[in-house]
Every structure is written in C-alpha cells, then in structure tokens.
Scaffold this motif. Structure first.
Motif, PDB file in Angstrom:
ATOM      1  N   LEU A  73     -19.536  27.604 -16.096  1.00 25.82           N
ATOM      2  CA  LEU A  73     -18.565  28.672 -15.881  1.00 25.82           C
ATOM      3  C   LEU A  73     -18.982  29.943 -16.610  1.00 25.82           C
ATOM      4  O   LEU A  73     -18.863  31.051 -16.073  1.00 25.82           O
ATOM      5  CB  LEU A  73     -17.179  28.223 -16.359  1.00 25.82           C
ATOM      6  N   ARG A  74     -19.506  29.803 -17.807  1.00 30.14           N
ATOM      7  CA  ARG A  74     -19.926  30.989 -18.564  1.00 30.14           C
ATOM      8  C   ARG A  74     -21.119  31.686 -17.937  1.00 30.14           C
ATOM      9  O   ARG A  74     -21.246  32.917 -18.004  1.00 30.14           O
ATOM     10  CB  ARG A  74     -20.244  30.598 -20.009  1.00 30.14           C
ATOM     11  N   SER A  75     -21.982  30.908 -17.330  1.00 26.77           N
ATOM     12  CA  SER A  75     -23.161  31.499 -16.689  1.00 26.77           C
ATOM     13  C   SER A  75     -22.923  31.818 -15.215  1.00 26.77           C
ATOM     14  O   SER A  75     -23.837  32.283 -14.522  1.00 26.77           O
ATOM     15  CB  SER A  75     -24.353  30.548 -16.815  1.00 26.77           C
ATOM     16  N   ALA A  76     -21.687  31.572 -14.735  1.00 29.18           N
ATOM     17  CA  ALA A  76     -21.320  31.815 -13.337  1.00 29.18           C
ATOM     18  C   ALA A  76     -22.284  31.116 -12.384  1.00 29.18           C
ATOM     19  O   ALA A  76     -22.662  31.658 -11.348  1.00 29.18           O
ATOM     20  CB  ALA A  76     -21.267  33.316 -13.038  1.00 29.18           C
ATOM     21  N   SER A  77     -22.663  29.886 -12.739  1.00 32.85           N
ATOM     22  CA  SER A  77     -23.638  29.142 -11.940  1.00 32.85           C
ATOM     23  C   SER A  77     -23.036  27.912 -11.266  1.00 32.85           C
ATOM     24  O   SER A  77     -23.754  27.132 -10.653  1.00 32.85           O
ATOM     25  CB  SER A  77     -24.812  28.710 -12.827  1.00 32.85           C
ATOM     26  N   LEU A  78     -21.730  27.732 -11.372  1.00 36.11           N
ATOM     27  CA  LEU A  78     -21.087  26.583 -10.732  1.00 36.11           C
ATOM     28  C   LEU A  78     -21.173  26.727  -9.213  1.00 36.11           C
ATOM     29  O   LEU A  78     -20.969  27.815  -8.663  1.00 36.11           O
ATOM     30  CB  LEU A  78     -19.624  26.493 -11.153  1.00 36.11           C
ATOM     31  N   THR A  79     -21.465  25.648  -8.530  1.00 32.39           N
ATOM     32  CA  THR A  79     -21.542  25.634  -7.065  1.00 32.39           C
ATOM     33  C   THR A  79     -20.540  24.635  -6.508  1.00 32.39           C
ATOM     34  O   THR A  79     -20.045  23.761  -7.246  1.00 32.39           O
ATOM     35  CB  THR A  79     -22.949  25.239  -6.600  1.00 32.39           C
ATOM     36  N   PRO A  80     -20.232  24.704  -5.208  1.00 29.81           N
ATOM     37  CA  PRO A  80     -19.348  23.695  -4.614  1.00 29.81           C
ATOM     38  C   PRO A  80     -19.841  22.270  -4.823  1.00 29.81           C
ATOM     39  O   PRO A  80     -19.036  21.364  -5.093  1.00 29.81           O
ATOM     40  CB  PRO A  80     -19.330  24.084  -3.138  1.00 29.81           C
ATOM     41  N   ASP A  81     -21.149  22.045  -4.721  1.00 29.12           N
ATOM     42  CA  ASP A  81     -21.682  20.702  -4.940  1.00 29.12           C
ATOM     43  C   ASP A  81     -21.451  20.242  -6.378  1.00 29.12           C
ATOM     44  O   ASP A  81     -21.116  19.072  -6.624  1.00 29.12           O
ATOM     45  CB  ASP A  81     -23.172  20.655  -4.608  1.00 29.12           C
ATOM     46  N   MET A  82     -21.615  21.155  -7.333  1.00 30.02           N
ATOM     47  CA  MET A  82     -21.369  20.818  -8.737  1.00 30.02           C
ATOM     48  C   MET A  82     -19.899  20.489  -8.964  1.00 30.02           C
ATOM     49  O   MET A  82     -19.560  19.536  -9.686  1.00 30.02           O
ATOM     50  CB  MET A  82     -21.776  21.977  -9.639  1.00 30.02           C
ATOM     51  N   LEU A  83     -19.022  21.280  -8.358  1.00 29.34           N
ATOM     52  CA  LEU A  83     -17.594  21.038  -8.531  1.00 29.34           C
ATOM     53  C   LEU A  83     -17.204  19.694  -7.933  1.00 29.34           C
ATOM     54  O   LEU A  83     -16.430  18.934  -8.526  1.00 29.34           O
ATOM     55  CB  LEU A  83     -16.786  22.165  -7.896  1.00 29.34           C
ATOM     56  N   ARG A  84     -17.743  19.364  -6.770  1.00 25.20           N
ATOM     57  CA  ARG A  84     -17.449  18.066  -6.156  1.00 25.20           C
ATOM     58  C   ARG A  84     -17.951  16.912  -7.011  1.00 25.20           C
ATOM     59  O   ARG A  84     -17.316  15.851  -7.082  1.00 25.20           O
ATOM     60  CB  ARG A  84     -18.054  17.992  -4.757  1.00 25.20           C
ATOM     61  N   ILE A 116     -12.499  31.552 -15.444  1.00 21.84           N
ATOM     62  CA  ILE A 116     -11.469  31.036 -14.548  1.00 21.84           C
ATOM     63  C   ILE A 116     -11.632  31.625 -13.150  1.00 21.84           C
ATOM     64  O   ILE A 116     -11.532  30.910 -12.140  1.00 21.84           O
ATOM     65  CB  ILE A 116     -10.061  31.344 -15.089  1.00 21.84           C
ATOM     66  N   ASP A 117     -11.902  32.908 -13.070  1.00 23.48           N
ATOM     67  CA  ASP A 117     -12.090  33.528 -11.759  1.00 23.48           C
ATOM     68  C   ASP A 117     -13.279  32.907 -11.025  1.00 23.48           C
ATOM     69  O   ASP A 117     -13.221  32.697  -9.803  1.00 23.48           O
ATOM     70  CB  ASP A 117     -12.307  35.040 -11.915  1.00 23.48           C
ATOM     71  N   HIS A 118     -14.340  32.611 -11.747  1.00 19.75           N
ATOM     72  CA  HIS A 118     -15.500  31.977 -11.122  1.00 19.75           C
ATOM     73  C   HIS A 118     -15.141  30.585 -10.608  1.00 19.75           C
ATOM     74  O   HIS A 118     -15.511  30.206  -9.485  1.00 19.75           O
ATOM     75  CB  HIS A 118     -16.661  31.895 -12.112  1.00 19.75           C
ATOM     76  N   LEU A 119     -14.399  29.825 -11.401  1.00 19.93           N
ATOM     77  CA  LEU A 119     -13.968  28.500 -10.974  1.00 19.93           C
ATOM     78  C   LEU A 119     -13.119  28.585  -9.709  1.00 19.93           C
ATOM     79  O   LEU A 119     -13.302  27.796  -8.766  1.00 19.93           O
ATOM     80  CB  LEU A 119     -13.168  27.832 -12.093  1.00 19.93           C
ATOM     81  N   LEU A 120     -12.209  29.539  -9.655  1.00 20.18           N
ATOM     82  CA  LEU A 120     -11.347  29.672  -8.486  1.00 20.18           C
ATOM     83  C   LEU A 120     -12.144  30.130  -7.268  1.00 20.18           C
ATOM     84  O   LEU A 120     -11.870  29.692  -6.140  1.00 20.18           O
ATOM     85  CB  LEU A 120     -10.207  30.645  -8.781  1.00 20.18           C
ATOM     86  N   ASP A 121     -13.118  31.006  -7.482  1.00 21.48           N
ATOM     87  CA  ASP A 121     -13.992  31.427  -6.372  1.00 21.48           C
ATOM     88  C   ASP A 121     -14.665  30.209  -5.734  1.00 21.48           C
ATOM     89  O   ASP A 121     -14.716  30.077  -4.511  1.00 21.48           O
ATOM     90  CB  ASP A 121     -15.067  32.388  -6.875  1.00 21.48           C
ATOM     91  N   VAL A 122     -15.189  29.333  -6.585  1.00 24.62           N
ATOM     92  CA  VAL A 122     -15.906  28.153  -6.090  1.00 24.62           C
ATOM     93  C   VAL A 122     -14.940  27.166  -5.444  1.00 24.62           C
ATOM     94  O   VAL A 122     -15.236  26.586  -4.391  1.00 24.62           O
ATOM     95  CB  VAL A 122     -16.701  27.490  -7.236  1.00 24.62           C
ATOM     96  N   ALA A 123     -13.775  26.976  -6.053  1.00 26.56           N
ATOM     97  CA  ALA A 123     -12.800  26.025  -5.514  1.00 26.56           C
ATOM     98  C   ALA A 123     -12.343  26.431  -4.116  1.00 26.56           C
ATOM     99  O   ALA A 123     -12.168  25.576  -3.240  1.00 26.56           O
ATOM    100  CB  ALA A 123     -11.597  25.924  -6.449  1.00 26.56           C
ATOM    101  N   GLU A 124     -12.174  27.725  -3.891  1.00 25.28           N
ATOM    102  CA  GLU A 124     -11.738  28.192  -2.578  1.00 25.28           C
ATOM    103  C   GLU A 124     -12.772  27.900  -1.492  1.00 25.28           C
ATOM    104  O   GLU A 124     -12.428  27.795  -0.316  1.00 25.28           O
ATOM    105  CB  GLU A 124     -11.461  29.698  -2.629  1.00 25.28           C
ATOM    106  N   LYS A 125     -14.030  27.780  -1.885  1.00 20.66           N
ATOM    107  CA  LYS A 125     -15.098  27.479  -0.935  1.00 20.66           C
ATOM    108  C   LYS A 125     -15.325  25.974  -0.784  1.00 20.66           C
ATOM    109  O   LYS A 125     -15.993  25.543   0.157  1.00 20.66           O
ATOM    110  CB  LYS A 125     -16.407  28.131  -1.388  1.00 20.66           C
ATOM    111  N   THR A 126     -14.795  25.202  -1.713  1.00 19.37           N
ATOM    112  CA  THR A 126     -15.084  23.766  -1.759  1.00 19.37           C
ATOM    113  C   THR A 126     -14.062  22.936  -1.010  1.00 19.37           C
ATOM    114  O   THR A 126     -14.413  21.939  -0.370  1.00 19.37           O
ATOM    115  CB  THR A 126     -15.151  23.301  -3.237  1.00 19.37           C
ATOM    116  N   TYR A 127     -12.786  23.322  -1.095  1.00 24.58           N
ATOM    117  CA  TYR A 127     -11.708  22.517  -0.533  1.00 24.58           C
ATOM    118  C   TYR A 127     -10.980  23.271   0.571  1.00 24.58           C
ATOM    119  O   TYR A 127     -11.134  24.478   0.740  1.00 24.58           O
ATOM    120  CB  TYR A 127     -10.718  22.133  -1.639  1.00 24.58           C
ATOM    121  N   GLY A 128     -10.140  22.544   1.298  1.00 30.13           N
ATOM    122  CA  GLY A 128      -9.337  23.157   2.347  1.00 30.13           C
ATOM    123  C   GLY A 128      -8.017  23.698   1.845  1.00 30.13           C
ATOM    124  O   GLY A 128      -7.371  24.512   2.509  1.00 30.13           O
TER     125      GLY A 128
END
Length: 285
Positions: A73-84, A116-128
C-alpha cells in the motif's frame, strides 16, 4: 453498476458508537449481496482499532491482514491478483471474499490516506461489489477516505438515545459535514438486541439524525453464541433469523446500483404483475 467510471459500487458501514453491531450488520449485508446478486463481493475490514471479524468467522490467526499489506500500500504496488491472494473466501459462500482488518492497533494512526485510496482503487477493480466496515472512529484515514469515497453510506445505530442522539448527532451531524458528507447522504440501519424491547422507532431516529431509513437488524441469542464460537457465517446460513438478516437492505443496494440478481425480477415488478404471472403459469416448468 456504480457511476464511478464503471468501477464496482462501494458501500461503507459506520457505527454511531463502538461495539453496537456495526461489523455484524455490515458482514450480514455483504453475505446477502453475494447470495442475492450472484456477484463477487469484496468485504474490506477497515476498522483500524478494534477489528474482530476474524474471530467471528473462526480465523483466530489469519494469514494475511490489512496491516500486513502495508508495504504494497505504501509503494502503491498492490494489484487485483495480490488482493485476491490476501483475501479469505467465506465457507459456503465462494463469491464472498474478506480482507481481515488491522491487528496492529498501535499503528492505526500511521495508515495514510494515500494507502487507503490505493486499496480502494484496487478493490473496485477486483470485485463486483465492495463493502467497507470502518467501525465508529473518525480519527483515522480509513474512516474519512471510505466515507468520502463510498457510493452508499450506511449508518448503524440502536434505539438508545445516547447512541443515535448524542453520538449520532455529534459525529454525523457535526464531523461528517467537515468532509463534505451531509447527514442526508446516509441510510440508517437500526440494531435490535434480544434483551431490549421497545425504545425509539425508526422514523423518530432518522428524523433526529437527518438520515434515510434502510432497515433493521434483529439479533438473537444464537447469533451472539455464533460470534463467540467463530460461526457467524453458519448462523447466516442455518439459523431461521440469520437466513433473513439484512436481506432487504442488500436487495435495495443491488437495485440502487443496478446489479442484476436472482431476486431482481421480483423486486422490480409490481405486486399485480407477479400475481398475473402466477395465475397464467408464465415461467413454470
């Protein structure tokens, strides 16, 4: 879907007061969204100071929690695959995915808005559909970012005057507008405990808060027993009260955000059309 550039709809749950059942109501709603909508639902526990959902689901020591994703999250490198790979699939509900909350409570103040904003950005792309549980504390980035970002905001309170009048008016009435979110931008869920009867009614509470009524969450003794033994998901599947818990609010959210589900035809059709369909045998085998 949400109007937010095609991203998944986001609903944030916040309580007027700590430990009144906000997490229980939020998770029950997520469970029903997954059940009724037939979509991939992501539940993010952003309660930085008192996360408990892992206990309610029998995961005493979860492998991955929110605080363990801080490097990404700090490096803004989280991806949908990582979140899953970090989420936990709920037993008996394969399309409901949970990211357990922060267990490092001492570090809650060090979680920044950018993370938090980065996490939410990724979550919106990961789930329905994305459900956020931010507890009842406003002194952290997770609460403020989630409330500002959400497409729907659900305020959880009880019929106790000290909860909806004192806490509710001071937080939602005074603090929330500082972040450009007005009381009339919240829906309200009232939690009812099995040992308490009566109290103020939904219309009275919503009038006091300036919010819109969404529904009620009725707890029973077996629900509290399920929380203690780590079987809350089982209560939602098997207990008569659990099987209907938060069903109507979830259906309303799905309709509001344009998500089609197995329930949608019954929700959208007037009663007389449903009656005619039944009489004419349309759709029957």
């Amino acid at each position: 879907m949400s109007g937010n550039n095609g991203a998944a709809p986001v609903v944030a749950f916040i309580g007027t007061t700590p430990n009144i059942g906000t997490t229980s109501a939020a998770f029950a709603t997520a469970y029903r969204l997954a059940e009724l909508g037939g979509i991939e639902v992501g539940y993010l526990c952003l309660n930085l100071k008192s996360a408990k959902l892992h206990r309610f689901l029998g995961e005493d020591e979860p492998d991955v929690t929110l605080d363990r994703l801080q490097p990404e999250l700090r490096s803004a490198s989280l991806t949908p695959d990582m979140l899953r790979s970090a989420d936990c699939t709920v037993r008996g509900r394969a399309n409901l995915h949970v990211l357990f909350g922060n267990l490092n409570r001492e570090g809650a103040e060090f979680v920044g808005a950018e993370e938090i904003d980065h996490l939410l950005d990724v979550a919106e792309k990961t789930y329905g559909f994305v459900v956020l549980d931010v507890g009842a504390y406003w002194d952290n980035a997770a609460t403020i970012c989630s409330i500002r970002r959400a497409d729907s905001r659900v305020l959880v309170t009880t019929p106790a005057l000290s909860h909806f009048q004192e806490d509710g008016r001071r937080w939602v009435g005074s603090v929330s507008p500082l972040f450009q979110v007005q009381p009339n931008q919240y829906d309200c869920i009232i939690v009812h405990y099995p040992w308490r009867k009566g109290g103020y009614r939904m219309n009275d509470i919503c009038k006091e808060l300036g919010t819109a009524p969404m529904g009620e969450f009725k707890m029973n003794d077996s629900m509290f027993a399920s929380l203690d033994k780590g079987g809350y998901d089982e209560w939602l599947r098997e207990d008569p009260a659990g099987r209907t818990a938060m069903r109507k609010p979830a259906a309303r959210l799905l309709v509001r955000h344009g998500v089609q589900g197995s329930f949608s035809s019954m929700v959208r059709q007037p009663w007389y059309r449903r009656l005619n369909v039944h009489r004419n045998g349309v759709g029957s085998s």
